[in-house]
Design an enzyme around this catalytic site. Sequence first.
Site, PDB file in Angstrom:
ATOM      1  N   ARG A   1       0.826  -1.229   0.000  1.00  0.00           N
ATOM      2  CA  ARG A   1       0.000   0.000   0.000  1.00  0.00           C
ATOM      3  C   ARG A   1       0.855   1.272   0.000  1.00  0.00           C
ATOM      4  O   ARG A   1       0.478   2.291   0.589  1.00  0.00           O
ATOM      5  CB  ARG A   1      -0.965   0.032   1.192  1.00  0.00           C
ATOM      6  CG  ARG A   1      -2.066  -1.011   1.075  1.00  0.00           C
ATOM      7  CD  ARG A   1      -3.203  -0.709   2.053  1.00  0.00           C
ATOM      8  NE  ARG A   1      -4.119  -1.833   2.142  1.00  0.00           N
ATOM      9  CZ  ARG A   1      -5.153  -2.035   1.309  1.00  0.00           C
ATOM     10  NH1 ARG A   1      -5.413  -1.170   0.354  1.00  0.00           N
ATOM     11  NH2 ARG A   1      -5.920  -3.087   1.450  1.00  0.00           N
TER      12      ARG A   1
ATOM     13  N   ARG B   1      -3.912   6.294   0.501  1.00  0.00           N
ATOM     14  CA  ARG B   1      -4.525   7.385   1.280  1.00  0.00           C
ATOM     15  C   ARG B   1      -3.579   8.253   2.092  1.00  0.00           C
ATOM     16  O   ARG B   1      -3.905   9.388   2.414  1.00  0.00           O
ATOM     17  CB  ARG B   1      -5.570   6.796   2.233  1.00  0.00           C
ATOM     18  CG  ARG B   1      -6.927   6.664   1.604  1.00  0.00           C
ATOM     19  CD  ARG B   1      -7.979   6.614   2.687  1.00  0.00           C
ATOM     20  NE  ARG B   1      -7.920   5.343   3.413  1.00  0.00           N
ATOM     21  CZ  ARG B   1      -8.556   5.143   4.573  1.00  0.00           C
ATOM     22  NH1 ARG B   1      -9.261   6.117   5.123  1.00  0.00           N
ATOM     23  NH2 ARG B   1      -8.480   3.972   5.169  1.00  0.00           N
TER      24      ARG B   1
ATOM     25  N   ARG C   1      -7.709  11.118  -6.014  1.00  0.00           N
ATOM     26  CA  ARG C   1      -8.860  10.290  -5.686  1.00  0.00           C
ATOM     27  C   ARG C   1     -10.141  11.126  -5.630  1.00  0.00           C
ATOM     28  O   ARG C   1     -11.207  10.694  -6.079  1.00  0.00           O
ATOM     29  CB  ARG C   1      -8.606   9.607  -4.328  1.00  0.00           C
ATOM     30  CG  ARG C   1      -9.714   8.731  -3.789  1.00  0.00           C
ATOM     31  CD  ARG C   1      -9.749   7.409  -4.511  1.00  0.00           C
ATOM     32  NE  ARG C   1     -10.955   6.643  -4.172  1.00  0.00           N
ATOM     33  CZ  ARG C   1     -12.133   6.857  -4.708  1.00  0.00           C
ATOM     34  NH1 ARG C   1     -12.296   7.805  -5.611  1.00  0.00           N
ATOM     35  NH2 ARG C   1     -13.176   6.111  -4.378  1.00  0.00           N
TER      36      ARG C   1
ATOM     37  N   ASP D   1      -6.948  -3.535  -7.193  1.00  0.00           N
ATOM     38  CA  ASP D   1      -7.538  -4.168  -6.014  1.00  0.00           C
ATOM     39  C   ASP D   1      -7.733  -5.651  -6.297  1.00  0.00           C
ATOM     40  O   ASP D   1      -7.987  -6.034  -7.443  1.00  0.00           O
ATOM     41  CB  ASP D   1      -8.880  -3.514  -5.679  1.00  0.00           C
ATOM     42  CG  ASP D   1      -9.364  -3.933  -4.307  1.00  0.00           C
ATOM     43  OD1 ASP D   1      -9.030  -3.242  -3.325  1.00  0.00           O
ATOM     44  OD2 ASP D   1     -10.041  -4.980  -4.196  1.00  0.00           O
TER      45      ASP D   1
ATOM     46  N   TYR E   1     -14.274 -13.344   0.225  1.00  0.00           N
ATOM     47  CA  TYR E   1     -15.060 -12.116   0.021  1.00  0.00           C
ATOM     48  C   TYR E   1     -16.337 -12.410  -0.778  1.00  0.00           C
ATOM     49  O   TYR E   1     -17.410 -11.899  -0.458  1.00  0.00           O
ATOM     50  CB  TYR E   1     -14.242 -11.059  -0.723  1.00  0.00           C
ATOM     51  CG  TYR E   1     -13.298 -10.269   0.154  1.00  0.00           C
ATOM     52  CD1 TYR E   1     -13.759  -9.213   0.941  1.00  0.00           C
ATOM     53  CD2 TYR E   1     -11.942 -10.560   0.190  1.00  0.00           C
ATOM     54  CE1 TYR E   1     -12.886  -8.493   1.742  1.00  0.00           C
ATOM     55  CE2 TYR E   1     -11.056  -9.849   0.995  1.00  0.00           C
ATOM     56  CZ  TYR E   1     -11.541  -8.806   1.765  1.00  0.00           C
ATOM     57  OH  TYR E   1     -10.683  -8.102   2.563  1.00  0.00           O
TER      58      TYR E   1
END
Lengths: 352, 352
Positions: B32, B36, B45, B82, B158
């Site tokens: 990552r 963010r 973003r 992702d 998931y």
Amino acid sequence: LNNRAEPSRSGKPLLERLAGSTAGPPPVWLMRQAGRYLPEYRELRASAGSFLELCYTPELAAEVTLQPVRRFAIDAAILFSDILVVPDALGIEVRFVAGEGPQLEPVRTRSRVERLDPDRVRTHLAPVIETVRRVRADLPAKVALIGFAGAPWTVAAYAIEGCGSRDFLEARRLARSQPELVAELIDVLCEATIAYLIAQIDAGAEVVQLFDSWAGVLPTDELERWCLEPARRIVTQIGAERPGVPVILFPRGAGVSYPCFADLGPAGLALDTTVPIDWAARSLSRPGLCLQGNLDPVALLGPEAAMLESARTILEATAGRPHIFNLGHGVLPDTRPETVSRLVSYLKSVEL
Amino acid sequence: LNNRAEPSRSGKPLLERLAGSTAGPPPVWLMRQAGRYLPEYRELRASAGSFLELCYTPELAAEVTLQPVRRFAIDAAILFSDILVVPDALGIEVRFVAGEGPQLEPVRTRSRVERLDPDRVRTHLAPVIETVRRVRADLPAKVALIGFAGAPWTVAAYAIEGCGSRDFLEARRLARSQPELVAELIDVLCEATIAYLIAQIDAGAEVVQLFDSWAGVLPTDELERWCLEPARRIVTQIGAERPGVPVILFPRGAGVSYPCFADLGPAGLALDTTVPIDWAARSLSRPGLCLQGNLDPVALLGPEAAMLESARTILEATAGRPHIFNLGHGVLPDTRPETVSRLVSYLKSVEL
């Protein structure tokens, strides 16, 4: 040692196993064996007040503790309570919100930690100790009584985070950025936990289990400081003050570090679902150490034949050494009580 | 092998390390590393549409991939995407809801699994492949490009659960109660994952990492079936179809079972934060195997001296064997970019 209930090891398979015996089929109990999957629990729960009120009402908590003992041929009762009664006793506000998990007043400052009062444990938790006394008086002769507490790190993690969490990031962050503050909190929790466990022992608990449910979120160096060191202190002090009372450690998620917990010298070591049982039987080999576990609770939701096969694998891997059969985590709410009956009777009858 | 970008191992420290070299300081990248915590990411973003639209817009996804390469002296870029683009490509509805994590249409029946279309991977994920192509063209000469995919079990978890989860209980329950159905889903995911990774390699990815983020929720026997067996298939098939392209496995939470992943023969094995690095250096000793990891991302939120000390411990434990420095989990959103700079320059300058 005044007020202490007499030990009665002889004739209780769980206590004999924790003392190193390997005779006969392994004793069995299940984490969360009392609880939501039992209709008699749900009925009682619906008529009680809050979850904490239930924990603090000896008559009801004793009844809940005994419910699975009446239904199943299990070898131990475990006190019905919660690991968060200790922070509650210390003066940290704890609320159980249905469907949301516990909510705690977050403890993140030195001034808040300094206001925690370990002396409140004996008074505030007197009803829990009374529950222990009642259960012990009502237990069948062969069934052992297990007391328990949350381990300091796990309780600290909830107190710092203010709630349950997948990764307890705030707790880990505080442990990393203000280790002295967290050390002080862990210290208070160690003291409270020892006092609480000794009170349970004196009221009739014959074994105590320390639940470090969130040991698995820590890297090695922090595991040493926040989990191993407090567990060492608790095992040592209970061994000194109440010699002969077995302590079972449950450092959930400790993985490769499980042997470090075995080295602390507990009578028993509870394995979570992810620990390969053959590895455990091979690697956790301190003489006399009793392993406990570790069937996946999800196995009880699947086909019976597969569940029994998984149980058998555990029995085969642990054959010839002290072992208490258990799950690797708590019984799931969707479990059918009949499935637990079937599992327990299989364990009592199986020939390897 | 048509359309395949030429390998350019020489001169890229990350590729040399994955080929077994131990010369020079360890190469470094961070899971990552784009995201963010970077102001330039947050800015981009905010002007993009949904998170999936960002993943499917080559111009923007390439820019995000390159942002950390411009800021830090890191040795690899990892494709910005992702793991859930694969189920999205297969026709499973995936939505990213801000602050809530991903929501997926739950896949729990045979008829639903049978309608999944692995052929859609190449068409639907063409924009991601185009991103790989653009990034590779724009990368500095010494920086390697890493492609990735979620491992079949993690993606299946998931898809079955329909969302993220602490324990993926529904997925584990289905795996236990309808193993043939889950095997079919895993099979489709294996096929899609291999096709997707090969397309990334052909577009310029020089390494691929397989993220099994939820390997850690499974007991041993299921880990073998749902994680090890698919990883074996993927490593073997990529090795056969694109020989020489290193595969890094990241079976997060595998604990005691990490050596089983080493035995599958990947070029690299990524360690999560809980793996004791000295144990890993000792126990994951297949000749040439490159370890990757495993600083706790929380260390980047604490005091700098303690962070650098933890980094040094990792370097000391892995000295003399192939090792890529990384975190044991992704960079946390609260991380200051300056801290990452400091860590990277420390790693580039430290003398052991």
